[in-house]
Design a protein around this motif. Structure first.
Motif, PDB file in Angstrom:
ATOM      1  N   THR A  13      -4.475-107.131 -45.907  1.00 64.48           N
ATOM      2  CA  THR A  13      -4.398-108.186 -45.015  1.00 64.48           C
ATOM      3  C   THR A  13      -2.850-108.005 -44.160  1.00 64.48           C
ATOM      4  OG1 THR A  13      -3.479-109.770 -46.403  1.00 64.48           O
ATOM      5  CG2 THR A  13      -5.862-109.599 -46.034  1.00 64.48           C
ATOM      6  N   HIS A  14      -1.895-107.500 -44.865  1.00 66.88           N
ATOM      7  CA  HIS A  14      -0.606-107.586 -44.050  1.00 66.88           C
ATOM      8  C   HIS A  14       0.292-106.175 -44.553  1.00 66.88           C
ATOM      9  CE1 HIS A  14      -0.359-109.509 -48.328  1.00 66.88           C
ATOM     10  NE2 HIS A  14       1.098-109.152 -48.166  1.00 66.88           N
ATOM     11  N   ARG A  25       2.836-112.372 -40.903  1.00 65.51           N
ATOM     12  CA  ARG A  25       1.722-112.281 -40.030  1.00 65.51           C
ATOM     13  C   ARG A  25       0.470-111.630 -40.946  1.00 65.51           C
ATOM     14  NH1 ARG A  25       0.845-109.663 -33.828  1.00 65.51           N
ATOM     15  NH2 ARG A  25      -1.128-110.707 -33.449  1.00 65.51           N
ATOM     16  N   PHE A  27      -3.815-110.733 -41.157  1.00 63.52           N
ATOM     17  CA  PHE A  27      -5.073-110.076 -40.441  1.00 63.52           C
ATOM     18  C   PHE A  27      -5.945-110.224 -41.333  1.00 63.52           C
ATOM     19  CE2 PHE A  27      -1.053-108.180 -38.954  1.00 63.52           C
ATOM     20  CZ  PHE A  27      -0.845-108.429 -37.582  1.00 63.52           C
ATOM     21  N   VAL A  30      -6.051-104.552 -42.215  1.00 64.28           N
ATOM     22  CA  VAL A  30      -5.117-103.493 -41.726  1.00 64.28           C
ATOM     23  C   VAL A  30      -5.207-102.235 -42.166  1.00 64.28           C
ATOM     24  CG1 VAL A  30      -3.454-105.566 -41.282  1.00 64.28           C
ATOM     25  CG2 VAL A  30      -3.169-103.804 -43.283  1.00 64.28           C
ATOM     26  N   VAL A  41      -4.742-102.993 -36.468  1.00 63.40           N
ATOM     27  CA  VAL A  41      -5.410-104.223 -37.261  1.00 63.40           C
ATOM     28  C   VAL A  41      -6.458-104.959 -36.536  1.00 63.40           C
ATOM     29  CG1 VAL A  41      -2.581-104.544 -37.957  1.00 63.40           C
ATOM     30  CG2 VAL A  41      -3.696-105.783 -35.674  1.00 63.40           C
ATOM     31  N   LYS A  42      -6.908-105.852 -37.206  1.00 68.01           N
ATOM     32  CA  LYS A  42      -7.995-106.864 -36.837  1.00 68.01           C
ATOM     33  C   LYS A  42      -7.795-108.515 -37.205  1.00 68.01           C
ATOM     34  CE  LYS A  42     -13.036-106.555 -36.646  1.00 68.01           C
ATOM     35  NZ  LYS A  42     -14.331-106.184 -36.931  1.00 68.01           N
ATOM     36  N   ASP A  43      -8.116-109.304 -36.387  1.00 71.02           N
ATOM     37  CA  ASP A  43      -8.054-110.661 -36.755  1.00 71.02           C
ATOM     38  C   ASP A  43      -9.184-111.386 -35.998  1.00 71.02           C
ATOM     39  OD1 ASP A  43      -7.402-110.879 -33.974  1.00 71.02           O
ATOM     40  OD2 ASP A  43      -5.423-111.360 -34.526  1.00 71.02           O
TER      41      ASP A  43
END
Length: 233
Positions: A13-14, A25, A27, A30, A41-43
């Motif tokens: 996630t980071h 930040r 996500f 990642v 990355v993806k959110d």
């Protein structure tokens, strides 16, 4: 900050450097950084790329994004695949059913009719032929599957490097490639000539002169480049 020092967290996630968060930040997903320092990355807004400061490379959002290779990255918009450059711009308006990653400035792609072929970094085809499958280039050569179901090796101009064809093929590694005929797996040189007469159920590429092979009886052994068994493992 050197992008090569940045790693992905265990929960993907980071990003971290020596166990410490790089920037504040998070996500949903990642992937690791690639040259020249860009990561997919993806959110909740979609998939995109960021730089080493955590800033968005562009405002566009995609269904999926992948790493940069040769300053090109594969992205997916709905069901269409294409490549973008290091500034987030499409390299051209061509799109595919699937795209690979650029290796040696060449990429394998699949079109809407399930044909495989290779393109250059401008998105132009290297040759006119279509194949049932086309693999990545390594040391100037790639494996392709013909319409007759057999595999051959091609060079960067799409020319066959020899007149041999096999049931299956691997890429060349230190001048030798794995190949399969009706009797099993073995190794060949760049002329497509077998190094020995034995056949195996499974084989690996040569590693500093030796390769791990598995017989039909599931016996694993180490052979040299002449096919001589050195060790049973």
């Amino acid at each position: 900050m050197n992008w090569k020092d940045i790693t992905v967290s265990d929960d993907t996630t980071h990003f971290l450097i020596e166990g410490n968060t790089v920037f504040d930040r998070r996500f949903s997903e990642v992937l690791k950084f690639h040259s020249p320092g860009i990561a997919p990355v993806k959110d909740n807004t979609g998939a995109f790329h960021i730089d080493t400061s955590g800033k968005d490379l562009y405002s566009q959002r995609y269904s999926r994004t992948f790493g940069f290779y040769c300053n090109r990255a594969s992205v997916v918009s709905d069901t269409f695949w294409f490549h973008i450059d290091g500034k987030g711009k499409r390299i051209n308006q061509k799109q595919y059913s699937w795209t690979g990653n650029f290796q040696e400035n060449i990429c394998t792609v699949r079109d809407g009719s399930n044909n495989y072929f290779h393109i250059n970094t401008n998105g132009n085809r290297l040759y006119n032929e279509n194949y049932r499958y086309a693999g990545d280039f390594k040391d100037g050569m790639a494996c392709v599957k013909l319409e007759n179901g057999y595999f051959k090796h091609i060079d960067k101009n799409g020319v066959f490097i020899n007149d041999k064809q096999y049931r299956d093929l691997g890429v060349f590694h230190k001048n030798y490639a794995t190949a399969k005929d009706e009797k099993g797996w073995f190794h060949i040189d760049k002329k497509g000539i077998e190094l020995y007469q034995n056949r195996y159920q499974l084989i690996e590429p040569f590693y500093n002169g030796f390769a791990l092979v598995t017989s039909e009886e599931n016996q694993k052994s180490i052979i040299d480049e002449n096919g001589i068994t050195l060790l049973i493992v």
